[in-house]
Write a protein that holds these residues in place. Structure first.
Motif, PDB file in Angstrom:
ATOM      1  N   THR A  15      28.346 -16.645   4.909  1.00 34.85           N
ATOM      2  CA  THR A  15      28.463 -16.637   3.574  1.00 34.85           C
ATOM      3  C   THR A  15      29.872 -17.196   3.081  1.00 34.85           C
ATOM      4  OG1 THR A  15      29.495 -14.375   3.858  1.00 34.85           O
ATOM      5  CG2 THR A  15      27.003 -14.517   3.527  1.00 34.85           C
ATOM      6  N   ASP A  16      30.005 -17.213   1.930  1.00 33.24           N
ATOM      7  CA  ASP A  16      31.078 -17.630   1.322  1.00 33.24           C
ATOM      8  C   ASP A  16      32.440 -17.056   1.731  1.00 33.24           C
ATOM      9  OD1 ASP A  16      29.742 -19.748   0.108  1.00 33.24           O
ATOM     10  OD2 ASP A  16      29.707 -19.024  -2.107  1.00 33.24           O
ATOM     11  N   ASP A  17      32.229 -15.814   1.957  1.00 36.14           N
ATOM     12  CA  ASP A  17      33.489 -14.892   2.449  1.00 36.14           C
ATOM     13  C   ASP A  17      33.350 -14.597   3.903  1.00 36.14           C
ATOM     14  OD1 ASP A  17      31.311 -13.206   2.667  1.00 36.14           O
ATOM     15  OD2 ASP A  17      32.175 -11.345   1.545  1.00 36.14           O
ATOM     16  N   LYS A  18      32.625 -15.682   4.512  1.00 34.48           N
ATOM     17  CA  LYS A  18      32.733 -15.891   6.074  1.00 34.48           C
ATOM     18  C   LYS A  18      32.151 -14.750   6.917  1.00 34.48           C
ATOM     19  CE  LYS A  18      34.917 -19.409   4.799  1.00 34.48           C
ATOM     20  NZ  LYS A  18      34.321 -20.782   4.712  1.00 34.48           N
ATOM     21  N   ARG A  19      31.020 -14.191   6.254  1.00 35.65           N
ATOM     22  CA  ARG A  19      30.243 -13.208   7.148  1.00 35.65           C
ATOM     23  C   ARG A  19      29.058 -13.642   7.790  1.00 35.65           C
ATOM     24  NH1 ARG A  19      28.255  -9.685   4.182  1.00 35.65           N
ATOM     25  NH2 ARG A  19      28.144 -10.688   2.377  1.00 35.65           N
ATOM     26  N   VAL A  20      28.614 -12.977   8.746  1.00 36.04           N
ATOM     27  CA  VAL A  20      27.186 -13.180   9.264  1.00 36.04           C
ATOM     28  C   VAL A  20      26.424 -11.843   8.720  1.00 36.04           C
ATOM     29  CG1 VAL A  20      25.416 -13.387  11.319  1.00 36.04           C
ATOM     30  CG2 VAL A  20      27.764 -14.410  11.317  1.00 36.04           C
ATOM     31  N   THR A  21      25.332 -12.154   7.923  1.00 36.77           N
ATOM     32  CA  THR A  21      24.453 -10.823   7.236  1.00 36.77           C
ATOM     33  C   THR A  21      23.748 -10.319   8.093  1.00 36.77           C
ATOM     34  OG1 THR A  21      22.847 -12.104   6.593  1.00 36.77           O
ATOM     35  CG2 THR A  21      24.561 -12.100   5.042  1.00 36.77           C
ATOM     36  N   ASN A 117      53.040 -28.410   4.444  1.00 42.30           N
ATOM     37  CA  ASN A 117      51.585 -28.752   4.261  1.00 42.30           C
ATOM     38  C   ASN A 117      50.576 -27.705   3.945  1.00 42.30           C
ATOM     39  OD1 ASN A 117      52.607 -31.488   3.956  1.00 42.30           O
ATOM     40  ND2 ASN A 117      51.852 -32.048   5.975  1.00 42.30           N
ATOM     41  N   LEU A 118      50.710 -26.886   5.008  1.00 41.68           N
ATOM     42  CA  LEU A 118      49.736 -25.641   5.279  1.00 41.68           C
ATOM     43  C   LEU A 118      49.691 -24.909   3.683  1.00 41.68           C
ATOM     44  CD1 LEU A 118      47.650 -24.114   6.475  1.00 41.68           C
ATOM     45  CD2 LEU A 118      49.732 -22.700   7.755  1.00 41.68           C
ATOM     46  N   GLU A 119      50.811 -24.724   3.123  1.00 42.21           N
ATOM     47  CA  GLU A 119      50.872 -24.093   1.956  1.00 42.21           C
ATOM     48  C   GLU A 119      50.274 -24.847   0.848  1.00 42.21           C
ATOM     49  OE1 GLU A 119      55.040 -23.137   0.757  1.00 42.21           O
ATOM     50  OE2 GLU A 119      55.507 -21.881   2.736  1.00 42.21           O
ATOM     51  N   LYS A 120      50.403 -26.325   0.770  1.00 42.74           N
ATOM     52  CA  LYS A 120      49.611 -27.028  -0.150  1.00 42.74           C
ATOM     53  C   LYS A 120      48.161 -26.898   0.153  1.00 42.74           C
ATOM     54  CE  LYS A 120      53.342 -30.362  -0.997  1.00 42.74           C
ATOM     55  NZ  LYS A 120      53.614 -31.986  -0.669  1.00 42.74           N
ATOM     56  N   ALA A 121      48.054 -27.058   1.212  1.00 44.29           N
ATOM     57  CA  ALA A 121      46.266 -26.992   1.706  1.00 44.29           C
ATOM     58  C   ALA A 121      45.728 -25.652   1.128  1.00 44.29           C
ATOM     59  CB  ALA A 121      46.142 -27.139   3.023  1.00 44.29           C
ATOM     60  N   ILE A 122      46.504 -24.566   1.239  1.00 41.07           N
ATOM     61  CA  ILE A 122      45.832 -23.066   0.702  1.00 41.07           C
ATOM     62  C   ILE A 122      45.713 -23.278  -0.487  1.00 41.07           C
ATOM     63  CG2 ILE A 122      46.488 -20.685   0.797  1.00 41.07           C
ATOM     64  CD1 ILE A 122      47.484 -21.285   3.615  1.00 41.07           C
ATOM     65  N   ALA A 123      46.934 -23.699  -1.330  1.00 41.14           N
ATOM     66  CA  ALA A 123      46.898 -23.836  -2.870  1.00 41.14           C
ATOM     67  C   ALA A 123      45.537 -24.761  -3.261  1.00 41.14           C
ATOM     68  CB  ALA A 123      48.145 -24.401  -3.227  1.00 41.14           C
ATOM     69  N   TRP A 124      45.358 -25.625  -2.495  1.00 46.85           N
ATOM     70  CA  TRP A 124      44.289 -26.781  -2.883  1.00 46.85           C
ATOM     71  C   TRP A 124      42.923 -26.423  -2.569  1.00 46.85           C
ATOM     72  CZ3 TRP A 124      47.083 -31.771  -0.811  1.00 46.85           C
ATOM     73  CH2 TRP A 124      48.112 -32.069  -1.571  1.00 46.85           C
ATOM     74  N   ALA A 125      42.824 -25.286  -1.750  1.00 46.97           N
ATOM     75  CA  ALA A 125      41.468 -24.813  -1.232  1.00 46.97           C
ATOM     76  C   ALA A 125      40.508 -24.336  -2.464  1.00 46.97           C
ATOM     77  CB  ALA A 125      41.511 -23.555  -0.455  1.00 46.97           C
ATOM     78  N   ASP A 127      38.097 -22.323  -2.628  1.00 42.96           N
ATOM     79  CA  ASP A 127      37.582 -20.922  -3.007  1.00 42.96           C
ATOM     80  C   ASP A 127      38.538 -19.765  -1.904  1.00 42.96           C
ATOM     81  OD1 ASP A 127      36.566 -20.898  -0.327  1.00 42.96           O
ATOM     82  OD2 ASP A 127      35.148 -22.266  -1.035  1.00 42.96           O
ATOM     83  N   GLU A 128      38.196 -18.963  -2.255  1.00 43.71           N
ATOM     84  CA  GLU A 128      39.156 -17.708  -1.607  1.00 43.71           C
ATOM     85  C   GLU A 128      38.745 -17.574  -0.117  1.00 43.71           C
ATOM     86  OE1 GLU A 128      42.142 -14.978  -0.975  1.00 43.71           O
ATOM     87  OE2 GLU A 128      41.673 -16.201  -2.630  1.00 43.71           O
ATOM     88  N   GLY A 129      37.472 -17.830   0.400  1.00 41.65           N
ATOM     89  CA  GLY A 129      36.984 -17.832   1.597  1.00 41.65           C
ATOM     90  C   GLY A 129      37.933 -19.097   2.267  1.00 41.65           C
ATOM     91  N   THR A 130      37.870 -20.033   1.801  1.00 40.58           N
ATOM     92  CA  THR A 130      38.600 -21.110   2.597  1.00 40.58           C
ATOM     93  C   THR A 130      39.966 -21.087   2.805  1.00 40.58           C
ATOM     94  OG1 THR A 130      36.872 -22.933   1.764  1.00 40.58           O
ATOM     95  CG2 THR A 130      39.089 -23.722   2.412  1.00 40.58           C
ATOM     96  N   ARG A 131      40.777 -20.397   1.661  1.00 36.55           N
ATOM     97  CA  ARG A 131      42.243 -20.036   1.747  1.00 36.55           C
ATOM     98  C   ARG A 131      42.342 -19.087   2.845  1.00 36.55           C
ATOM     99  NH1 ARG A 131      41.738 -21.009  -4.007  1.00 36.55           N
ATOM    100  NH2 ARG A 131      40.713 -19.021  -4.463  1.00 36.55           N
ATOM    101  N   GLN A 132      41.424 -18.010   2.901  1.00 36.56           N
ATOM    102  CA  GLN A 132      41.868 -17.124   3.832  1.00 36.56           C
ATOM    103  C   GLN A 132      41.633 -17.670   5.470  1.00 36.56           C
ATOM    104  OE1 GLN A 132      43.069 -13.957   3.647  1.00 36.56           O
ATOM    105  NE2 GLN A 132      43.442 -14.493   1.597  1.00 36.56           N
ATOM    106  N   TYR A 133      40.668 -18.423   5.353  1.00 37.48           N
ATOM    107  CA  TYR A 133      40.370 -19.373   6.657  1.00 37.48           C
ATOM    108  C   TYR A 133      41.594 -19.943   7.232  1.00 37.48           C
ATOM    109  CZ  TYR A 133      39.109 -23.038   9.836  1.00 37.48           C
ATOM    110  OH  TYR A 133      39.049 -24.177  10.584  1.00 37.48           O
ATOM    111  N   LEU A 134      42.244 -20.720   6.261  1.00 32.77           N
ATOM    112  CA  LEU A 134      43.284 -21.656   6.564  1.00 32.77           C
ATOM    113  C   LEU A 134      44.424 -20.669   6.989  1.00 32.77           C
ATOM    114  CD1 LEU A 134      43.031 -24.352   3.777  1.00 32.77           C
ATOM    115  CD2 LEU A 134      42.674 -24.659   6.258  1.00 32.77           C
ATOM    116  N   LYS A 135      44.691 -19.514   6.217  1.00 34.18           N
ATOM    117  CA  LYS A 135      45.836 -18.603   6.566  1.00 34.18           C
ATOM    118  C   LYS A 135      45.922 -18.130   7.999  1.00 34.18           C
ATOM    119  CE  LYS A 135      46.678 -17.251   1.774  1.00 34.18           C
ATOM    120  NZ  LYS A 135      46.520 -15.698   1.006  1.00 34.18           N
ATOM    121  N   HIS A 136      44.628 -17.971   8.266  1.00 35.23           N
ATOM    122  CA  HIS A 136      44.513 -17.422   9.734  1.00 35.23           C
ATOM    123  C   HIS A 136      44.210 -18.065  10.746  1.00 35.23           C
ATOM    124  CE1 HIS A 136      44.865 -13.313   7.864  1.00 35.23           C
ATOM    125  NE2 HIS A 136      43.827 -13.586   6.830  1.00 35.23           N
ATOM    126  N   ASN A 137      43.870 -19.507  10.514  1.00 35.21           N
ATOM    127  CA  ASN A 137      43.277 -20.326  11.364  1.00 35.21           C
ATOM    128  C   ASN A 137      44.015 -21.741  11.579  1.00 35.21           C
ATOM    129  OD1 ASN A 137      41.004 -18.811  12.657  1.00 35.21           O
ATOM    130  ND2 ASN A 137      40.631 -18.701  10.539  1.00 35.21           N
TER     131      ASN A 137
END
Length: 292
Positions: A15-21, A117-125, A127-137
């Motif tokens: 899902t958009d918040d990175k879950r398997v339902t 660059n990582l900070e910029k990529a997070i800011a440009w993401a 949606d929130e799911g993608t932002r969290q993905y980049l922060k943690h991965n």
């Protein structure tokens, strides 16, 4: 008869918040009970594949970095590692840096980016799911090119991320493609709505990953199903007997698909599997969960 199902993760299984339902889990469990091989085929580096996906019944193999990194989860064996050689990677990354682009690189199953660059990529993401993905991965490094040179083992993939205009469209993609044009014989480049731009070895893509695993398991193309939503998924079309595009997929994927299913927020992957494998035996509880 379908004996192997390859599925993308972001925008497809997750899902958009990175879950398997629970609904999707029930369908995948039924597939596993019938002996169907379930294979995550993702653009993510191996280390960024969620543990809950790797732990799903029926998942023994995983293809990461858009097919450049294929692993047997039971034995830990790397079945395929198809990299851009270090010297080539450095030449390309320097060209992108000189042109002012923000890039990241996958090395030995891990994604790396310079801190700024990582900070910029997070800011440009988008949606929130993608932002969290980049922060943690993504692992920050001081100098990406220096790090790639020090590792001297080649890179599985690099990505280029772009800012977006007021309509949400990525700015600079065509110019980046021009920068990469001189290396067309050395890399395989794909673009997508959310993946920005990514490239790996000219001989690595998701379709080849499915073909390799099909050959290993003795499963012909006609018995392979693939499901995806974005630019790096279309290569699976040529390696699958059935190709399903998500309801949230890009137009090119929908046009290439055998059919279009529901979106990733509506358990579209589960719906696609039930359509392609109608003989699945679900428990009464699972049948209720999978009503669409």
């Amino acid at each position: 008869m379908i004996r192997l199902i390859g599925f993308d993760l972001d925008g497809t299984l997750l899902t958009d918040d990175k879950r398997v339902t629970p609904r999707t889990r029930a369908v995948l469990a039924s597939c596993a009970a019938r002996g169907i091989a379930l294979v995550p085929v993702t653009g993510r580096p191996f280390s960024a594949i969620p543990g809950e996906v790797l732990a799903l019944p029926g998942v023994r193999y995983a293809a990461a970095a858009s097919g450049a990194d294929i692993r047997d989860l039971l034995t830990g064996e790397i079945l395929n590692r198809d990299v851009i050689p270090t010297a080539t990677a450095l030449t390309i990354l320097r060209a992108l840096e000189e042109a002012g682009f923000l890039d990241m690189a996958f090395i030995d199953g891990v994604g790396y980016a310079e801190s700024a660059n990582l900070e910029k990529a997070i800011a440009w993401a988008p949606d929130e799911g993608t932002r969290q993905y980049l922060k943690h991965n993504r692992t920050p490094v001081a100098d990406l090119r220096e790090y790639v040179a020090d590792q001297a083992c080649g890179i599985e993939k690099f990505t280029v991320t772009f800012p977006r205009d007021c309509r949400g469209e990525q700015i600079g993609v065509e110019r980046a493609l021009e920068v990469l044009k001189p290396y067309a014989d050395l890399i395989h480049v794909v673009c997508g709505r959310n993946i920005s731009l990514e490239a790996g070895s000219a001989t690595a893509d998701k379709g080849r990953a499915l073909t390799l695993l099909g050959e290993r398991l003795g499963i012909p193309q006609a018995e392979i199903m693939a499901i995806g939503d974005s630019g790096n998924d279309i290569d699976m079309r040529r390696s699958a007997g059935i190709f399903a595009a998500m309801g949230n997929a890009e137009a090119a994927l929908k046009a290439a698909a055998d059919f279009v299913t529901l979106t990733n927020e509506e358990d579209g992957a589960a719906a696609a599997i039930l359509r392609a494998v109608p003989e699945l035996n679900l428990s009464p509880k699972a049948q209720n969960e999978t009503k669409l």
